[in-house]
Every structure is written in structure tokens, then in C-alpha cells.
Design a protein around this motif. Structure first.
Motif, PDB file in Angstrom:
ATOM      1  N   PRO A  97       0.827  -1.105  -0.055  1.00 48.38           N
ATOM      2  CA  PRO A  97       0.029   0.055  -0.056  1.00 48.38           C
ATOM      3  C   PRO A  97       1.048   1.243  -0.039  1.00 48.38           C
ATOM      4  O   PRO A  97       0.553   2.237  -0.640  1.00 48.38           O
ATOM      5  CB  PRO A  97      -0.806  -0.164   1.304  1.00 48.38           C
ATOM      6  N   ARG A 101       0.525   4.355  -2.674  1.00 42.03           N
ATOM      7  CA  ARG A 101       0.256   5.646  -2.313  1.00 42.03           C
ATOM      8  C   ARG A 101       1.443   6.610  -3.018  1.00 42.03           C
ATOM      9  O   ARG A 101       1.010   7.695  -3.448  1.00 42.03           O
ATOM     10  CB  ARG A 101       0.015   5.809  -0.865  1.00 42.03           C
ATOM     11  N   GLU A 104       1.128   7.123  -6.493  1.00 42.20           N
ATOM     12  CA  GLU A 104      -0.040   8.098  -6.743  1.00 42.20           C
ATOM     13  C   GLU A 104       0.132   9.476  -6.491  1.00 42.20           C
ATOM     14  O   GLU A 104      -0.140  10.277  -7.472  1.00 42.20           O
ATOM     15  CB  GLU A 104      -1.361   7.632  -5.801  1.00 42.20           C
ATOM     16  N   GLN A 105       0.872   9.613  -5.459  1.00 38.35           N
ATOM     17  CA  GLN A 105       1.397  11.225  -5.345  1.00 38.35           C
ATOM     18  C   GLN A 105       2.294  11.585  -6.029  1.00 38.35           C
ATOM     19  O   GLN A 105       2.260  12.755  -6.374  1.00 38.35           O
ATOM     20  CB  GLN A 105       1.825  11.044  -3.813  1.00 38.35           C
ATOM     21  N   ARG A 164      -6.906   1.949  -4.229  1.00 37.62           N
ATOM     22  CA  ARG A 164      -6.920   3.224  -3.300  1.00 37.62           C
ATOM     23  C   ARG A 164      -8.022   2.855  -2.149  1.00 37.62           C
ATOM     24  O   ARG A 164      -7.789   2.961  -0.973  1.00 37.62           O
ATOM     25  CB  ARG A 164      -7.009   4.632  -4.001  1.00 37.62           C
ATOM     26  N   ASP A 165      -9.253   2.657  -2.559  1.00 36.48           N
ATOM     27  CA  ASP A 165     -10.390   2.575  -1.778  1.00 36.48           C
ATOM     28  C   ASP A 165     -10.264   1.277  -0.837  1.00 36.48           C
ATOM     29  O   ASP A 165     -10.537   1.250   0.371  1.00 36.48           O
ATOM     30  CB  ASP A 165     -11.771   2.362  -2.436  1.00 36.48           C
ATOM     31  N   LEU A 168      -7.502   2.537   1.701  1.00 34.27           N
ATOM     32  CA  LEU A 168      -7.920   3.280   2.769  1.00 34.27           C
ATOM     33  C   LEU A 168      -9.220   2.581   3.374  1.00 34.27           C
ATOM     34  O   LEU A 168      -9.622   3.316   4.612  1.00 34.27           O
ATOM     35  CB  LEU A 168      -8.523   4.524   1.998  1.00 34.27           C
TER      36      LEU A 168
ATOM     37  N   ASN B 108      -5.462  14.120  -4.118  1.00 32.78           N
ATOM     38  CA  ASN B 108      -4.365  13.628  -4.138  1.00 32.78           C
ATOM     39  C   ASN B 108      -3.334  14.400  -2.862  1.00 32.78           C
ATOM     40  O   ASN B 108      -2.186  14.965  -3.357  1.00 32.78           O
ATOM     41  CB  ASN B 108      -3.454  13.623  -5.204  1.00 32.78           C
ATOM     42  N   VAL B 113      -7.672  12.611   1.730  1.00 33.12           N
ATOM     43  CA  VAL B 113      -7.993  11.281   2.278  1.00 33.12           C
ATOM     44  C   VAL B 113      -8.969  11.510   3.232  1.00 33.12           C
ATOM     45  O   VAL B 113     -10.125  10.605   3.390  1.00 33.12           O
ATOM     46  CB  VAL B 113      -6.669  10.541   2.973  1.00 33.12           C
TER      47      VAL B 113
END
Lengths: 202, 202, 202, 202
Positions: A97, A101, A104-105, A164-165, A168, B108, B113
Motif C-alpha cells: 500500500p 500511495r 499516486e502522489q 486506493r479504496d 483506505l 491527492n 484522504v
DNA sequence: GATGAATGAGCGTTCATTCAT
DNA sequence: CATGAATGAACGCTCATTCAT
């Protein structure tokens, strides 16, 4: 602590802290602290913060490519290859994960746009695997005739979203759901066989 | 300059500058300058930079909801309603690239979040329109029975992706292509009619 | 504290501290402290440390020019004008030891070489007063026919040297000694009258 | 590489780099690199950077003294001895511009003041040659009766100035000009023979 | 209300020095 | 002896925030 271990302590700390606080929220001092090294030590391995961020990105990208290529069923049908790619991608992201992340960032930042542009311009070898995959599919009439970028969006946009979901904690992806999602993406890109178009439901 | 005009000068300047330089690259001094107000004035309207960023986000989100609701064909078929939402969304993003880029940057980020979590937890009313839409579709058996978050990802993930690529100039979306993309998303979420499942292509 | 007072507090503190510790030994934090302002405040008045250093130099240079021009006996003989310049210069340096030491440090630094070059290339107006003065003297045959830079060295080199020694406490310049030194410099640059050359002493 | 060779590699590298970048701009790492030794090795020969800088200074000073003493015409007239000193000094500086620039930088720094003080206090033997030379000249009435420091300034201030201008390329010193400059310095310090004082020119 | 000069904590980065090898 | 990786204090500078006007 071995020579290379120090470098990977640093990238590891950077990964965690950037995921947690963002690029600018993760200060070099924090990263050094978490890595258990002196503030100046980072600069023996990376010229500056930007280079650290970009290098870390390249390493994580490379890992993704490795994951997709591992056991890649090059001889199987296009659809099976698509399933391989989709499921491995989801699997990899869910099990890593922080790396997910981080990627993605990164994509969503000044760096990311530049990388995306290079990828688009074909300057980037890593992208080739998937680029060739889709071009092959279109040439064989198996998937819709659409710009490459659109295929990317249709196939990977949803995967990234659900990853992502899941990470999270908003949904929980098990093997069955993962397969159904990849199947749905497949339906988005496939060229419907003539004569079998179902009537539009309402 | 009227009372509210000052506030909107500030958010307008913040929008432009954050899109251009990122959250951290857009300093309060720059924003005040571009807005034509004193540095301290911003703090009469927003407690601090975080609040400014979040408030601006909420306003842009609200605009999106308004766009989707305008001329919403509540009486038409589910599919037509889906097409309305998809095409309006794409249309809105493409014609308001700064707002789109801001929303992307926001999602993002550490802020993103938290907001996403609130949405998911139902603390957020704005999401309801689309939430109810998908729940209705599932109840009527028109779309697949999947977690809401998955439907979001399948339907909107690709749209966001192609909007970004269009804005960055990597593809060019005309009316026809836009329609084909929304159609592809539809195929991803629709429940295939029994008995019409096409054979798997290879 | 009035508006401009803050700026001059800063230059004053910089002057003292740079004289004491050198350009690089005087940190911006020290200067801010001594000036009684916040660290960031300096940057409202000077873009960066280099600009502060250079601006301070220009101010001190300008003061020197003012000192030389005050009561300048433009109508008197060349020699009297030389005495005016020499004695005023010595007087000014001795009574403003920090300013003198600052100018010395500045001239002997990367900055200084650049300024010297500009002066030499005639890009610098301040130098003109003295430049024209020497050129006039040569044209009239009163002083030796030597490159300008040599006249500078012969006339001012010793003055700067004794000023420094006085300030450091190695010698004590009173009015009489000051006059004798300027007279000695005069003998270095003057064109000996024909027929009066004294025999070489041994 | 012999024992002492390592030490001189270090001072040689320090000389070049300090002339090029200043005391503070030449880092120990750069010096070690250029000298071809490890960073820690410098500390076997010099306790710290300050000691390295000061030791290098003493060596260069010593070289100057050697140059002046070589072929020193101890038996010739005072004036000839002065010419020897002046011309050798200029010659040495011009042919060893790095050493000259280093000495200048050194004198103009916190170190420089301390050394100058030691010299003045008679703690420094090197200066004696020239000190005795001037004292002799005064005792014999050949040169003016002035404090020693003033004679230093009158005689060497201009020489240093023209050497610097030559090295920086602002003037070009040939043998003839060099001789004229030393002659001018001589006129500054000589005691004019009684009865031969020329009328003041204007 | 509105201003913008002032603030100072905190940033990314450097570099003289140390010490395990 | 010699090394160079590691250190961390200190640097120049930024910028969100405050507050006297």
C-alpha cells in the motif's frame, strides 16, 4: 549496517514519511531521523531532495514492471494476458500500500506530469510493455479502436481507484471481487462481437 | 470592491496559483498579491491556509454537483441518466481545466484522504446524488451488483483519466470520442442481459 | 523605530560584524540579532546576503566621494588639490575605522575584483573624480606620465597602508605626520622639474 | 609518494583552490581531492583548516624572504639595495601570481591582523631583514625619518598595488615600467638633499 | 475592516571534522 | 598510516501568521 543497507534505510524512511505527510510535509530531517542516519548522510546517496524523490519513484515503477512481467502468459489469448496484468497490478498494489500511495502522489505532482509526458512521447521504455500490448489488441480487432491514452484510462483508472479504496479501508477486495473488477474493465475495452450486441437495458 | 467580491478574488487567485505551483508553491503572499488584497486580509476570510484550501475545494465540488444536476433527465432511462452524468462531467472538466486540476491535486494530498473518508462515511451530502443513482441502478438490476466504491471507480476513474490527458494535451476529446468513452464506461458497469453474453473474443 | 531606521540598524550591524568576523564569519542570524530585528526582516530590505554586502559597500564608497568633494579646492593648484584629497582621505579613514576596514575587506574579495574591473573599464562614475584629476595632472606635465593604475597605486597605496596601521594601533598619525606622508606620496608621482634633479644620495 | 610529498601536495592544492575560491569557498574535501589524498589525511599534517591556512602562509612568506635575500647586494649603496628589493619583489609576485593572491587574501582576513600584530611586536623574525634595512637607511640620513610602518607603506604599498593590477590584467608591467615604479617609490622615501629641493610645481 | 511590515520556526543543504576499518 | 563514509551543527533563506496602525 552494510553499505547498501543505508541507502535503502533512507528510501524506506522517505517512502513511509512521504506517504504519511506528502512530499513537502516530509522534511529531510524527519527522513534522516526515521532512517537512523545523520542529516548530511542522505546527501551522500542523493544529490538533493528532488533526486531522492525521483529515484525512489523509478525504483517503485521498476518493481511494478517486474511484477507484471513475472509469469506473463505471452502465449495465451489477449484476454488472458489482460487478466494477468490487471490482477497482478491490483494484487501488487494491495500488498504494497505504501508503494501504491507513493506512486499516486508522485504522478500527481510537477514530477508526475513530466514523467507522463515522457511516457506519452515514447521516451520511456518501461511503458512499452503495456503500450505494445494494447497496440497488438487493436491491430487484431479484439479491443476497440481508441487512442492509447483512452485504453490506459479505461483499463487502469478503475483499478487504481479500487486499490486506493481498499487501502483506505473503504472496501475489501477478495479474489472474487478482484476478478469481477478486472472483468468489468475488460468489458469496457473489448470490441463487442458483431451480431451479439445485447439490447440496451434500462 | 463589495464584501463578497474580496473573498472570491482570494479564492480565484488561490485557484490559479495552486494549479500553477502546487499547494506549497503558492504562498499566501503570492495569493494576496494576485487577489489585490493585503497579506493579512486573507485571514479575515479564512482562518489559515488549510481552511482556504479546503473551502475552495468545497466550492468547486459543489459546482460539480450543480453541473450534474442541471437538466438532469430524472424521468429518462437509467442509461440515459448515466450518459448525462458522464458527458456533463467530462464537459465540465474540459472547459474548466483549472478547477479540474485543483480537484485532482486536492484529492491527492493529506486533505483528500480525510474528505474521501467523510464521503464514504456518509457525512457528506454532496455525494448523495450519485450514491442514490447507483443504488437505484443496482436495485433495478440494470447494473452489476458491486460495492458502491467500485461503481465509482469503474464509471468515473476513466473519465478523470481522459480529462487529465486532454487537458495536458496528450489526446483531443471531441464530441464523438467523448460519447464513445462514456459508452465504454457504461459497458463496464452494466449488467449483461442473460442469454446475450457474447463469446469471449481472443 | 522609524521606517528607515530599521534598514540602517541592519547595515550598521552588518558593518560591525563583518569587520569583526569577515564576510562569511558574520552570519545573517548574528546580524539580525545585533540589529535587533528578526532573521527574516533583513530580507525585506536586501534580497540576499550578497546584496546586503554590496549595497553597504556602495554606501560607504559614496561617503568617501562626498568627503573628497567637500570643500574641494577646484581653483587651487594641482598640488594643493592632491593634498586636499590625500589628507581628507586619511582623515576620513582614521575617524571611521570600521568603514575603512569594511572597504578593505570588500576590495579583497570576489566582489572587489569585479568592482575594480568596472572602475578600470570606466563603467563606474564614482571613480571619475580621481581619474579626471590624474589625467589633468598628466596633461599639464605636473605629474609623471604613467598608467592611471600606477598613479592610483603610488598615491593611495601608502595612504591605505598607514590608515590601516593607525587603526590597528601600530602607529599614531597626528596632523604633522599625516601631512608628511601625503607629501611623500606627492614626491612619488610628481614630475621632477628639469634641471633640479638632485644627485642620487647613497 | 614520499612522506613530505604528501604534505606539499596538500599545500599546493590548498594554494590553488583558495586563490580560486577563497578561504571559505575551498572546502577541505576539494583540497583533499585535488591533492589526491583522503579527506582525513589532511588532518595528519595539519590540526585543522586554520592551521593549514596559516602554515601555508608562513611558507609563502618565507619564500618571499628568500627571494629578497638572494643575490642581495649587501655591499652596494642603500639605493641599489632598495632597487634590488623592490624589483625582486615585483618580479616574484608577477611570476607567482597564485602565491601573491594568496598572501593578499591572507593579509586581508582575521588571520592577517594577528600576523601583522606579531610582526609589529617584533615576535616575527622574518620581517627583520627589511626592518633593519630601513633602520639603517634612517640612521645614515639617506631616507626620511619616519616610523617604520610608514616606510613600509610608502615603499611596498604601491608595489603590491601594481602587482595586483598586473595580475588582474589591468596594466602590463615590462622591465622599464617596473624600474620607473621602483624609482617613484624611492622618491617617496628618500631624504631630499639639502639645497636641491626643487620649487613646488603646480 | 484592511493593511503589510515584522516575525522566527523551520526548511534544504553544506562541510570541517571524526573514527572504524 | 591512510582512508572516506558518516556526522550534525550551522548556514542562508522562506513564508504562514500576527498585530500596530
Amino acid at each position: 549496517m552494510a553499505k547498501q543497507s543505508k541507502r535503502s534505510e533512507i528510501t524506506g524512511a522517505a517512502l513511509e514519511l512521504i506517504v504519511e505527510h506528502g512530499f513537502h510535509g516530509a522534511s529531510m530531517a524527519m527522513i534522516a531521523d526515521r532512517a537512523g542516519v545523520g542529516a548530511g548522510t542522505i546527501y551522500r546517496y542523493f544529490d538533493n531532495k528532488d533526486v531522492l524523490i525521483t529515484e525512489l519513484y523509478r525504483e517503485l515503477e521498476e518493481k511494478v514492471v517486474q511484477v507484471l512481467m513475472k509469469e506473463y502468459p505471452a502465449e495465451k489469448s489477449f484476454r488472458e494476458r489482460f487478466q494477468h496484468i490487471g490482477e497482478r497490478l491490483l494484487h501488487h498494489f494491495i500488498n504494497n500500500p505504501s508503494e501504491f500511495r507513493y506512486l499516486e502522489q508522485f504522478h500527481n505532482s510537477p514530477y508526475g506530469v513530466a514523467v507522463r509526458r515522457d511516457k506519452f512521447m515514447g521516451k520511456w521504455n518501461h511503458g512499452d510493455l503495456v503500450r505494445i500490448f494494447f497496440q497488438d489488441g487493436m491491430a487484431r480487432g479484439v479491443i476497440k479502436d481508441l487512442p492509447l491514452a483512452v485504453h490506459f484510462a479505461l483499463a487502469f483508472g478503475p483499478l487504481v481507484g479500487v486499490a486506493r479504496d481498499h487501502i483506505l479501508g473503504f472496501i475489501s477486495l477478495d479474489d472474487s471481487l478482484r476478478a469481477r473488477i478486472v472483468e468489468a474493465c475488460w468489458q469496457a475495452i473489448r470490441e463487442p462481437s458483431p451480431g451479439f450486441a445485447p439490447p440496451n437495458a434500462s
